[in-house]
Structure formats: C-alpha cells, structure tokens
Write an enzyme that holds these catalytic residues in place. Structure first.
Site, short mmCIF file in Angstrom:
data_model
loop_
_atom_site.label_atom_id
_atom_site.label_comp_id
_atom_site.label_asym_id
_atom_site.label_seq_id
_atom_site.Cartn_x
_atom_site.Cartn_y
_atom_site.Cartn_z
N LYS A 115 -6.07 -81.12 -2.92
CA LYS A 115 -6.60 -79.86 -2.37
C LYS A 115 -6.45 -78.68 -3.39
O LYS A 115 -5.30 -78.42 -4.13
CB LYS A 115 -5.98 -79.54 -1.38
CG LYS A 115 -6.17 -77.90 -0.76
CD LYS A 115 -5.57 -77.70 0.49
CE LYS A 115 -5.65 -76.12 0.93
NZ LYS A 115 -4.94 -75.84 1.81
N LYS B 103 -5.10 -63.99 6.70
CA LYS B 103 -3.67 -64.28 6.73
C LYS B 103 -2.74 -62.86 7.11
O LYS B 103 -3.57 -61.90 6.22
CB LYS B 103 -3.10 -65.02 5.62
CG LYS B 103 -3.32 -66.50 5.68
CD LYS B 103 -2.65 -67.30 4.36
CE LYS B 103 -3.10 -68.78 4.20
NZ LYS B 103 -2.29 -69.51 5.57
N ARG C 24 -1.67 -68.61 -3.98
CA ARG C 24 -2.05 -68.80 -5.40
C ARG C 24 -1.61 -70.09 -5.68
O ARG C 24 -2.18 -70.87 -6.44
CB ARG C 24 -1.41 -67.87 -6.50
CG ARG C 24 0.16 -67.99 -6.72
CD ARG C 24 0.70 -66.88 -7.88
NE ARG C 24 2.10 -67.23 -8.11
CZ ARG C 24 3.12 -66.59 -7.38
NH1 ARG C 24 2.73 -65.94 -6.19
NH2 ARG C 24 4.42 -66.86 -7.68
N ARG D 68 -8.73 -79.05 4.88
CA ARG D 68 -9.22 -80.18 5.38
C ARG D 68 -10.69 -80.38 5.32
O ARG D 68 -11.38 -81.28 5.19
CB ARG D 68 -8.78 -80.39 7.09
CG ARG D 68 -9.44 -79.16 7.92
CD ARG D 68 -8.59 -79.03 9.28
NE ARG D 68 -7.20 -78.50 9.03
CZ ARG D 68 -6.52 -78.12 9.95
NH1 ARG D 68 -6.58 -78.71 11.45
NH2 ARG D 68 -5.25 -77.58 9.85
N1 BES Z 1 -2.77 -73.47 2.85
C1 BES Z 1 -2.27 -72.96 4.20
C2 BES Z 1 -0.94 -74.01 4.53
C3 BES Z 1 0.05 -73.48 3.62
C4 BES Z 1 1.06 -72.58 4.58
C5 BES Z 1 0.52 -73.81 2.83
C6 BES Z 1 2.21 -72.31 4.00
C7 BES Z 1 1.86 -73.70 2.09
C8 BES Z 1 2.31 -72.76 2.79
C9 BES Z 1 -3.47 -73.66 5.16
O1 BES Z 1 -4.59 -73.60 4.36
C10 BES Z 1 -3.59 -72.94 6.37
O2 BES Z 1 -3.81 -71.86 6.27
N2 BES Z 1 -3.34 -73.67 7.41
C11 BES Z 1 -3.26 -73.35 8.79
C12 BES Z 1 -3.87 -74.24 9.68
C13 BES Z 1 -4.10 -73.29 11.18
C14 BES Z 1 -5.16 -72.34 10.89
C15 BES Z 1 -4.55 -74.57 12.02
C16 BES Z 1 -1.81 -73.29 8.99
O3 BES Z 1 -0.96 -73.86 8.77
O4 BES Z 1 -1.46 -72.03 9.69
ZN ZN Z 2 -4.88 -73.40 2.35
ZN ZN Z 3 -5.42 -71.64 4.93
#
Ligand code: BES
Ligand code: ZN
Ligand code: ZN
Length: 524
Positions: A288, A300, A309, A374
C-alpha cells in the site's frame, strides 16, 4: 585555561575552553583519532553479580593485562542486559571502549516470545553501544560479533540510523567495522538487512511534501541504479507506469482514491529475475503506497494526522525488501508492485456512497473514503495475479484496529495458506520482527459483502474486528492459493518498544520479508 594530560600518550597540553556539551573524549584523548570499540559481556550463569567476557572482550582484556575486567569489577555492579559502560584510554587503538550487557549466553529461541532471544539481545546491546559512541562524536566504530556477526551488524546499522536530512545540525556519521571475527559474510549480510530496513524508514519518515508518489518511485529507481548493468543479463529491470496505463488497466478503485489529489498517482512495478531458472514463477510483493492519508472527504481528526505520511509503509517495506534481495543476489524471481497516491479531499474526491469498479469487475460502495488502502490494494492484487505467482504477500498500514489488537509487538498476518504462514513465521523468529496469525473467517466476509448498492462495501457492517473485515475485503480480490496480507499499522512507528530502533517510523517488517524471500530462494 585548563591543563590536561592525555590518557593515552601522557602528553601535557592546554585547552582554552570547555563547552558543557563537549564529549569528554575530545579533550582527554588529545590529538588521537576518535576510534571506538563495542564489546559485550554476558551475565554469568547462576551468579548474580558476576560476568563472562566474550571472546573478543577477553582478547582485548589480555592485551591490556586484565585492565578491562578490573575496571568492570570496580566500576559498579555486573552489567545486566541492556546496561552499558564506557572506558577511555584503555587501548591505544581504541580511545573509547563501550562495554554492553548481552544477558545470558546461548539464550536461543524462546517459544513463548516467538523470537531468538540471543539474536535480539545482540541487536539491542550493540545498537546501544554504537549510539553511545555516536553521541560522543566517535566517527569510526569497530563492533565485535558476539558470536553472531549478522545480528551484530543489524544492531549497529539499525541503531545508528537517525532521520536528520532536514536538520541543520546532523548526528555524527559513523563508519562501522567488524572486530575480532572472521565471519565477514555474516557481517555483510547483516549490513544489507539493516540498510534495507533503514531505506524503508527513510521513505516512511520523510514528509509527504517531499515523498510524493513520483519522488518515492525515483528514490527506489536510484537505489536500483547500481545494479542496472545486470539488466542485460536480466537480473532485474524496472519501470514506472504512467497514469494512462492505470486507466487502461481499468483500476477504477485505485483511481477513485487518487483523483482527490493534485499529485499524479504512480503504479510502481519492479521485476527482479534472480533465479537461474528464468521460467520460475515469481514471488509477488505488493505494498500500500498512500504517501499521505488525510482520510479524504471522511477527513481524519487533526491530532496525529502527520503520522499518515507513513501510510506508504507497505510500499516502502516491500520495495526495500526487493532492493535488498537484489543486493544480496538472492536466487529467486520477485515482482514488486506499489500503487502510490495521496488520499485527499477536494471537489474531485470520492464521496461517501460512491460506487467504483475494480479491475476484476467487482463493484464497491465507498461508504468511508478513509478506508482507501483496501481500494488501491484491490486493483494491485488483481494485477498481481496476471503474473501466475508462486505466492502473493501484501503489506499495508491498513487499519487502526490492527494497532488496537496487537500494538507494536507483531505484524498481523491474514493468510489463506498454512504453507505461506509457516514460512513467514519461521523467518520472523530469526529476525525478531515478529508476525502473528489473524483469522480470515466467513463471518467477516459477510460483513463486507453486505452492501446496499454494490457487490462489496469498503467498510464492515459492524465496527468490531476492523482489521479482520479489511482482510476479508482484500480476500475478495484473491484467487491465488498462497496469499498473505500483512497489516503493519501497529508496527508502523517506534516509541521505545524496539530497543535497537530510535524513536520514529520503524521500517518494519522489511527484514522479515527479506529473510522470507531468502529462505524461499533455497527451496526448489
Ligand atoms: N491508514 C489508515 C490506518 C492506520 C491508522 C494506519 C493508524 C496506521 C495508523 C487507514 O487508511 C484508515 O484510515 N483506516 C480506517 C478504516 C475505517 C474507516 C474502516 C481506520 O482504521 O480507522
Ligand atoms: Zn490509509
Ligand atoms: Zn485511511
């Protein structure tokens, strides 16, 4: 004015100023080149306040008529694991000697910890010793092998890494050299493993305005350039596909993420043909590569957003592993794939409820634009299958839920193959960069196939088990019998959990990927 006598040659000299932060060695070792040495001591079995010198430490002790063991005895309690002490002026060749505690000798593999404790102790101790000397501005350090030159080199290289490219004041550049061992091959291997992980750290730590998708691809291309001569003998080759190609490939899920950003997406594709059998099915590594994840329209919260980053950690670790495999000349064919783009909110960005079509024709309802990893991986996994792979391993900072589940102790592995899981696990025991198996139950699949408008929803119908529903989603794009998804969100950064890494982005689990590939290369 201060008057001193050099600890090594007894010469008398004057020093006009002493700064509070000046390393003691710079004035006590007047005029001598600042060479350092790192030596280990073991805790003595069955005795609480006694120690055993390693072979290298013993031979230095002999050379200085037992002065080292004498100093160790009088300078405090016997060095426990992780503790260290520094001695000046002990040996003419080494004005500064750092002695580090290795714990018990022959610690070996620990069944409950799932790693080789002996190797981990060596990495931690030598990393600490090297950092101690670096802080004293010692620019050349000889490092003893402590019985495992590879682990020693890894500890030294990983410990000395500091991301200070953008600071005016830099850490002392330290060169390292193996001391008192003839296992040069093990040492050099350890250097390459450590440098591989450091390359991933460099890319992950770098700010998103500098490490754009294009800059990421350029950096990897630069790293592969020294090996370009071997392209003709088809050792490896490299190219970056343009956006037109991404559209042509019908990667609708990847494009839906990238379209909110002004930065052009890049699909990085690396081919390394290291196997003497040119027709050998390749190992596919997929990462990814979100060079910044703002969340998109599902923005976020601002606190901690800067860490996003490193949301290209999957791409960084798989590409660094491939670069390392090339440097090690592993006899194996590997293809590395990295969909690289930013996830940004804009008038052109995807909106919650949008439906997109992936390369395999499956439709996806994008209910949360922050579950973008994903989406980019879905298309990359479809593309990976076109190479008839031996196995597919993808790595991704995919879910915050993975961090909640395992923290930074281990990478979560979701796999449809016991064969592949076993190999990844065995590799991780050796590297100490652990993996832990997670479930791929139909229970989770049902939660992502439950969509109002499309075949799939990019978020689960329940908030629970977020790492597992993300893995179940990816599985919808896999038909290969040997596939593993590594969720590396929990191991993305290091505070103080891994003692041989400074604080910052970790580059984990690059060494485990390299070790896995190296072991696979030995199999027919
Ligand atoms: N890149 C994030 C996940 C992440 C969070 C990586 C903290 C490293 C540290 C990912 O793209 C994301 O935002 N995932 C969401 C999914 C949710 C919206 C179903 C998450 O984990 O909150
Ligand atoms: Zn992400
Ligand atoms: Zn994300």
């Amino acid at each position: 004015m201060f008057n001193f006598k050099c600890l090594l040659c007894n010469a008398k000299y004057a020093c006009h100023f002493i700064l509070k932060k000046m390393p003691i060695a710079t004035f006590l070792l007047h005029g001598h080149l600042l060479n350092g040495l790192v030596l280990g001591v073991y805790e003595k079995e069955g005795e609480t306040d006694s120690f055993d010198l390693t072979t290298a430490a013993r031979s230095l002790d002999d050379a200085v008529s037992g002065k080292l063991s004498e100093l160790l005895k009088i300078s405090g309690p016997a060095l426990k694991k992780g503790k260290n002490r520094i001695f000046y002026g002990l040996h003419e060749d080494f004005p500064c000697v750092a002695v580090v505690g290795l714990g018990k000798n022959n610690a070996g593999v620990c069944g409950s910890e799932n790693w080789d404790t002996g190797k981990e102790n060596i990495r931690a101790a030598l990393s600490a010793g090297c950092r101690l000397l670096q802080d004293l501005e010692v620019s050349h350090v000889e490092v003893e092998a402590c019985g495992d030159a590879q682990a020693a080199a890894e500890g030294a290289v990983l410990g000395l890494f500091q991301y200070d490219l953008l600071k005016t004041k830099k850490k002392t550049k330290v060169t390292t050299q193996l001391h008192g061992s003839d296992d040069v091959a093990g040492w050099e291997k350890g250097i390459l493993y450590g440098e591989g992980q450091n390359l991933a750290r460099l890319l992950m730590e770098g700010p998103a305005n500098l490490i754009t998708p294009t800059a990421f691809a350029d950096t990897i291309e630069e790293k592969l350039a020294p090996y370009s001569e071997r392209v003709t003998s088809s050792l490896h080759f490299f190219w970056v596909q343009s956006q037109g190609w991404i559209v042509e490939q019908q990667m609708g899920a990847f494009l839906s993420v990238s379209k909110g950003s002004e930065e052009p997406p890049v699909f990085l594709e690396l081919h390394y043909n290291g196997s003497p059998d040119k027709t050998q099915a390749p190992l596919l590594l997929v990462g990814k590569g979100i060079t910044f994840d703002s969340g998109g329209i599902s923005l976020k919260p601002p606190s901690g957003m800067d860490a996003m980053r490193a949301d290209m950690g999957g791409a960084a670790t798989v590409c660094a592993a491939l670069v390392t495999a090339v440097a090690l000349k592993l006899p194996i064919n590997i293809i590395g794939l990295a969909p690289l783009c930013e996830n940004m909110p804009s008038g052109k960005a995807s909106k919650p409820g949008d439906v997109v079509t992936a390369k395999n024709g499956k439709t996806i309802q994008v209910d949360n634009t922050d579950a973008e990893g994903r989406l980019v991986l879905a298309d990359a996994l479809c593309y990976a299958h076109t190479f008839s792979p031996r196995a597919i391993v993808n790595a991704a900072t995919l879910t915050g839920a993975m961090d909640v589940a395992l923290g930074s102790a281990a990478t979560g592995v979701f796999s449809n193959s016991d064969w592949l899981w076993e190999r990844l696990h065995q590799a991780s025991v050796v590297t100490g960069d652990r993996v832990w198996r997670m479930p791929l139950f139909q229970h989770y699949t049902r939660q992502v196939t439950d969509s109002q408008l499309a075949d799939l929803n990019n978020v689960g119908s329940s908030r629970s088990g977020g790492a597992c529903t993300a893995a179940a989603f990816l599985r919808e794009f896999v038909t290969a019998p040997h596939w593993a998804h590594l969720d590396i969100a929990g191991v993305m950064g290091n505070k103080d959990e891994v003692p041989y890494l400074r604080k910052g982005m970790s580059g984990r689990p690059t060494r485990t990927l390299v070790e896995f590939a190296a072991r696979l290369a030995q199999e027919a």
